[in-house]
Motif scaffolding. Structure first.
Motif, PDB file in Angstrom:
ATOM      1  N   ARG A 167     -15.642 -45.833 -42.310  1.00 41.89           N
ATOM      2  CA  ARG A 167     -15.259 -44.481 -42.091  1.00 41.89           C
ATOM      3  C   ARG A 167     -16.107 -43.662 -42.877  1.00 41.89           C
ATOM      4  O   ARG A 167     -16.568 -44.015 -43.985  1.00 41.89           O
ATOM      5  N   THR A 168     -15.968 -42.299 -42.465  1.00 42.13           N
ATOM      6  CA  THR A 168     -16.609 -41.255 -43.380  1.00 42.13           C
ATOM      7  C   THR A 168     -15.629 -39.889 -43.202  1.00 42.13           C
ATOM      8  O   THR A 168     -15.193 -39.636 -42.400  1.00 42.13           O
ATOM      9  N   ALA A 169     -15.609 -39.371 -44.477  1.00 42.88           N
ATOM     10  CA  ALA A 169     -14.572 -38.271 -44.583  1.00 42.88           C
ATOM     11  C   ALA A 169     -15.440 -37.261 -45.601  1.00 42.88           C
ATOM     12  O   ALA A 169     -16.090 -37.726 -46.576  1.00 42.88           O
TER      13      ALA A 169
ATOM     14  N   GLN B 153     -16.062 -45.414 -58.426  1.00 43.33           N
ATOM     15  CA  GLN B 153     -14.750 -45.307 -58.602  1.00 43.33           C
ATOM     16  C   GLN B 153     -13.994 -45.122 -57.266  1.00 43.33           C
ATOM     17  O   GLN B 153     -12.952 -45.676 -57.184  1.00 43.33           O
ATOM     18  N   LEU B 154     -14.628 -44.383 -56.120  1.00 40.48           N
ATOM     19  CA  LEU B 154     -13.995 -44.687 -54.909  1.00 40.48           C
ATOM     20  C   LEU B 154     -14.012 -45.921 -54.307  1.00 40.48           C
ATOM     21  O   LEU B 154     -13.662 -46.202 -53.008  1.00 40.48           O
ATOM     22  N   ARG B 155     -15.037 -46.736 -54.614  1.00 45.09           N
ATOM     23  CA  ARG B 155     -15.347 -47.761 -53.889  1.00 45.09           C
ATOM     24  C   ARG B 155     -15.632 -47.810 -52.644  1.00 45.09           C
ATOM     25  O   ARG B 155     -15.192 -48.472 -51.589  1.00 45.09           O
TER      26      ARG B 155
ATOM     27  N   LEU C 169     -10.175 -42.357 -46.062  1.00 47.18           N
ATOM     28  CA  LEU C 169     -11.253 -43.641 -45.838  1.00 47.18           C
ATOM     29  C   LEU C 169     -10.484 -44.868 -45.710  1.00 47.18           C
ATOM     30  O   LEU C 169     -10.745 -45.842 -45.185  1.00 47.18           O
ATOM     31  N   ALA C 170      -9.000 -45.061 -46.331  1.00 49.18           N
ATOM     32  CA  ALA C 170      -8.475 -46.114 -46.463  1.00 49.18           C
ATOM     33  C   ALA C 170      -7.544 -46.153 -45.320  1.00 49.18           C
ATOM     34  O   ALA C 170      -7.025 -46.979 -44.659  1.00 49.18           O
ATOM     35  N   ASN C 171      -7.157 -44.926 -44.746  1.00 45.81           N
ATOM     36  CA  ASN C 171      -6.210 -44.723 -43.503  1.00 45.81           C
ATOM     37  C   ASN C 171      -6.577 -43.597 -42.564  1.00 45.81           C
ATOM     38  O   ASN C 171      -6.550 -42.427 -42.822  1.00 45.81           O
ATOM     39  N   ARG C 172      -6.969 -43.870 -41.296  1.00 40.85           N
ATOM     40  CA  ARG C 172      -7.313 -42.995 -40.320  1.00 40.85           C
ATOM     41  C   ARG C 172      -6.180 -41.974 -39.807  1.00 40.85           C
ATOM     42  O   ARG C 172      -6.325 -41.158 -39.556  1.00 40.85           O
ATOM     43  N   ASN C 173      -4.836 -42.462 -40.132  1.00 40.63           N
ATOM     44  CA  ASN C 173      -3.901 -41.632 -39.728  1.00 40.63           C
ATOM     45  C   ASN C 173      -3.273 -40.700 -40.937  1.00 40.63           C
ATOM     46  O   ASN C 173      -2.119 -40.179 -40.685  1.00 40.63           O
ATOM     47  N   GLU C 174      -4.357 -40.237 -41.741  1.00 41.76           N
ATOM     48  CA  GLU C 174      -3.799 -39.468 -42.795  1.00 41.76           C
ATOM     49  C   GLU C 174      -3.794 -38.022 -42.197  1.00 41.76           C
ATOM     50  O   GLU C 174      -4.296 -37.646 -41.413  1.00 41.76           O
ATOM     51  N   GLY C 175      -2.486 -37.510 -42.691  1.00 35.66           N
ATOM     52  CA  GLY C 175      -2.285 -36.108 -42.146  1.00 35.66           C
ATOM     53  C   GLY C 175      -1.651 -36.083 -40.827  1.00 35.66           C
ATOM     54  O   GLY C 175      -1.762 -35.130 -40.224  1.00 35.66           O
TER      55      GLY C 175
ATOM     56  N   GLY D  89     -15.585 -28.345 -55.140  1.00 29.78           N
ATOM     57  CA  GLY D  89     -14.743 -29.503 -55.357  1.00 29.78           C
ATOM     58  C   GLY D  89     -14.523 -30.287 -54.144  1.00 29.78           C
ATOM     59  O   GLY D  89     -13.765 -31.163 -53.964  1.00 29.78           O
ATOM     60  N   ILE D  90     -15.610 -30.158 -53.314  1.00 27.70           N
ATOM     61  CA  ILE D  90     -15.669 -30.789 -51.809  1.00 27.70           C
ATOM     62  C   ILE D  90     -16.843 -31.987 -51.974  1.00 27.70           C
ATOM     63  O   ILE D  90     -17.917 -31.638 -52.468  1.00 27.70           O
ATOM     64  N   LEU D  91     -16.596 -33.034 -51.346  1.00 25.03           N
ATOM     65  CA  LEU D  91     -17.588 -34.270 -51.313  1.00 25.03           C
ATOM     66  C   LEU D  91     -17.494 -34.999 -50.001  1.00 25.03           C
ATOM     67  O   LEU D  91     -16.514 -34.919 -49.221  1.00 25.03           O
ATOM     68  N   LEU D  92     -18.522 -35.627 -49.591  1.00 23.07           N
ATOM     69  CA  LEU D  92     -18.503 -36.509 -48.437  1.00 23.07           C
ATOM     70  C   LEU D  92     -18.727 -37.836 -48.909  1.00 23.07           C
ATOM     71  O   LEU D  92     -19.591 -37.988 -49.722  1.00 23.07           O
ATOM     72  N   ALA D  93     -18.159 -38.775 -48.463  1.00 25.19           N
ATOM     73  CA  ALA D  93     -18.038 -40.264 -48.861  1.00 25.19           C
ATOM     74  C   ALA D  93     -17.816 -41.009 -47.467  1.00 25.19           C
ATOM     75  O   ALA D  93     -17.441 -40.788 -46.725  1.00 25.19           O
ATOM     76  N   ARG D  94     -18.562 -42.296 -47.625  1.00 29.23           N
ATOM     77  CA  ARG D  94     -18.537 -42.877 -46.619  1.00 29.23           C
ATOM     78  C   ARG D  94     -18.390 -44.336 -47.054  1.00 29.23           C
ATOM     79  O   ARG D  94     -18.758 -44.929 -47.995  1.00 29.23           O
ATOM     80  N   THR D  95     -17.672 -45.314 -46.047  1.00 22.11           N
ATOM     81  CA  THR D  95     -17.602 -46.998 -46.014  1.00 22.11           C
ATOM     82  C   THR D  95     -18.564 -47.230 -44.942  1.00 22.11           C
ATOM     83  O   THR D  95     -19.089 -46.438 -44.040  1.00 22.11           O
TER      84      THR D  95
END
Length: 314
Positions: free
Chosen positions: A244-246, A221-223, A257-263, A235-241
């Protein structure tokens, strides 16, 4: 907290200096927006440009100020106040109870993190984990826990954390949002299931409780490449491409994961000036005092004659 800050001094190359704040009415995020001419507000932050310094006021609740990031503007040609003076004035202006500053030494950039230890101590007692509330709450939690130390602050306002022990896990924590929703995980450590669960534990989270099939469905789903950790209760998860990992809440992790400048923190283009103190604005005119006429200085001969007359009169 002082011991932890001393640990940061040793482990993170940070210069810690006490700041004495003059008594004043504490500013809030709301009053900051009316105190300065040009501001940029987002989440629980208000940013200004002042005297060649980018200043971000950070709050845990949208009101009281818990931390301030002060960073030299890239195009600054000079300052009326150096870093130490500007931090001291901000501590006084915001009315912090127990202000402490962490001044970072960098060859290319001067910047500082000013915190109110009273606010952070209170937040650390209330926080259950790093994602309990605002970024300032997470800041308080991680400082209190002592497993991570602040290494630096990025231009976009993200705080760069390193583990006190060399584990190869670094964190980039954005500070602009109202609630901390995701943290980027960097460093050389590969985030497999074991490493992801250890990291989650250090952030105050419970163990992985989602089966591999559920995590694999979420991966599709997150690709992304993998979802090695997920706790359905928090409700916390860790995902990586591959890039990048978040770790954090699903939607925020997907964006990160799509944008390092998030926040990222954003600043106004127009500079502000220091607020005029009320006592200066409403000062009553001082009474005119007639200046005393200065007595002219005596010549050496006059001084000698006067001294002789003084001796003769004894």
């Amino acid at each position: 907290m002082r011991l932890l800050l001393h640990t940061l001094l040793v482990a993170g190359g940070i210069l810690l200096s006490p700041v004495v704040a003059a008594p004043s009415e504490p500013l809030t995020l709301e009053t900051i927006q009316t105190t300065f001419q040009h501001t940029r507000a987002a989440g629980n932050s208000v940013c200004i440009l002042l005297d060649g310094w980018q200043i971000a006021f950070l709050s845990p609740d949208g009101q009281k100020i818990g931390a301030v990031i002060v960073m030299e503007h890239e195009e600054a040609e000079g300052h009326d106040f150096n870093l130490s003076r500007i931090v001291s004035r901000l501590a006084s202006l915001t009315g912090m109870g127990t202000p402490e500053s962490m001044d970072f030494e960098d060859e290319e950039l001067e910047y500082s993190l000013l915190v109110d230890r009273d606010v952070l101590d209170e937040l650390a007692e209330e926080a259950e984990h790093a994602f309990s509330g605002s970024p300032v709450t997470a800041l308080a939690y991680l400082l209190e826990d002592g497993y991570f130390c602040i290494h630096s602050i990025r231009r976009n306002g993200c705080i760069h954390w390193k583990t006190v022990k060399k584990s190869g896990v670094d964190l980039l924590m954005p500070m602009a949002d109202k609630k901390l929703a995701a943290i980027e995980v960097t460093g050389r450590q590969q985030m497999n299931e074991f490493a992801a669960e250890v990291l989650a534990e250090k952030l105050g989270l419970s163990r992985n409780n989602a089966p591999a099939s559920s995590r694999d469905a979420l991966r599709q789903q997150l690709r992304c490449t993998a979802v090695p950790y997920m706790n359905t209760r928090s409700g916390i998860l860790l995902a990586r491409t591959n890039r990048r990992t978040a770790i954090g809440r699903q939607q925020a992790v997907s964006r990160m994961l799509a944008n390092r400048n998030e926040g990222a923190l954003t600043y106004p283009a127009e500079p502000s000036a220091w607020p005029v103190e009320e006592k200066e604005e409403n000062a009553t005119p001082k009474p005119v005092v007639e200046e005393k006429k200065e007595t002219p200085l005596l010549t050496p001969e006059q001084a000698r004659d006067a001294y002789i007359k003084y001796i003769q009169g004894l």
